[in-house]
Design an enzyme around this catalytic site. Sequence first.
Site, mmCIF file in Angstrom:
data_model
loop_
_atom_site.group_PDB
_atom_site.id
_atom_site.type_symbol
_atom_site.label_atom_id
_atom_site.label_comp_id
_atom_site.label_asym_id
_atom_site.label_seq_id
_atom_site.Cartn_x
_atom_site.Cartn_y
_atom_site.Cartn_z
ATOM 1 N N GLU A 195 -6.472 4.477 7.326
ATOM 2 C CA GLU A 195 -5.848 4.009 6.087
ATOM 3 C C GLU A 195 -5.854 2.479 6.028
ATOM 4 O O GLU A 195 -6.095 1.891 4.969
ATOM 5 C CB GLU A 195 -4.425 4.531 5.953
ATOM 6 C CG GLU A 195 -3.729 4.089 4.671
ATOM 7 C CD GLU A 195 -4.465 4.519 3.411
ATOM 8 O OE1 GLU A 195 -4.629 3.672 2.501
ATOM 9 O OE2 GLU A 195 -4.874 5.692 3.317
ATOM 10 N N GLU A 255 0.831 -1.210 0.000
ATOM 11 C CA GLU A 255 0.000 0.000 0.000
ATOM 12 C C GLU A 255 0.865 1.259 0.000
ATOM 13 O O GLU A 255 1.446 1.632 1.022
ATOM 14 C CB GLU A 255 -0.939 0.003 1.211
ATOM 15 C CG GLU A 255 -1.916 -1.156 1.235
ATOM 16 C CD GLU A 255 -2.886 -1.147 0.072
ATOM 17 O OE1 GLU A 255 -3.231 -0.045 -0.432
ATOM 18 O OE2 GLU A 255 -3.304 -2.241 -0.352
ATOM 19 N N GLU A 295 -10.693 -1.837 0.216
ATOM 20 C CA GLU A 295 -10.255 -1.957 -1.176
ATOM 21 C C GLU A 295 -9.892 -3.398 -1.518
ATOM 22 O O GLU A 295 -10.230 -3.887 -2.600
ATOM 23 C CB GLU A 295 -9.070 -1.027 -1.436
ATOM 24 C CG GLU A 295 -9.447 0.436 -1.428
ATOM 25 C CD GLU A 295 -8.266 1.362 -1.648
ATOM 26 O OE1 GLU A 295 -7.107 0.878 -1.666
ATOM 27 O OE2 GLU A 295 -8.503 2.565 -1.805
#
Length: 143
Positions: A91, A50, A98
């Site tokens: 996050e 990420e 996601e």
Amino acid sequence: MSEKPQSPQSPAPESQPQPISEFKSTSGFKRIFSAFFYSAEGFRSAWKNEHAFRQELLIVVPGIVVALLLPVSALQKLMLIAVLIWIIIIELINSAIEAVVDRVSLERNPLSKNAKDFGSAAVLLTCVLAVATWAVILYPVLM
């Protein structure tokens, strides 16, 4: 006589047991011990995969050091650090959303886009909160 099929929005009848994932953890001390290692693996995966997580961590870590060195009260230091950690927490949740969306399907879909956009908006709001918190606490110190 046949039963009426349930709509996807109807709750499941209470007589049916809920399926249990084979990956569900055990209870007790072993679960706590395992959870620590699963969390560590989550951090490693986020760092490796990420880009946004790496960028935010490269801001958050020095920010924590700066917060500890500032001439403000312990409570204010805690608030400065907490809003930075909150960015990382949101996050990670956004990255999880996601990953699940991509796992379900890589096809473009408005619902998938919404899920990813909502997660992104949550990260943005957290960053705005962090900036506002730092501004409110540092304004008297710097002026």
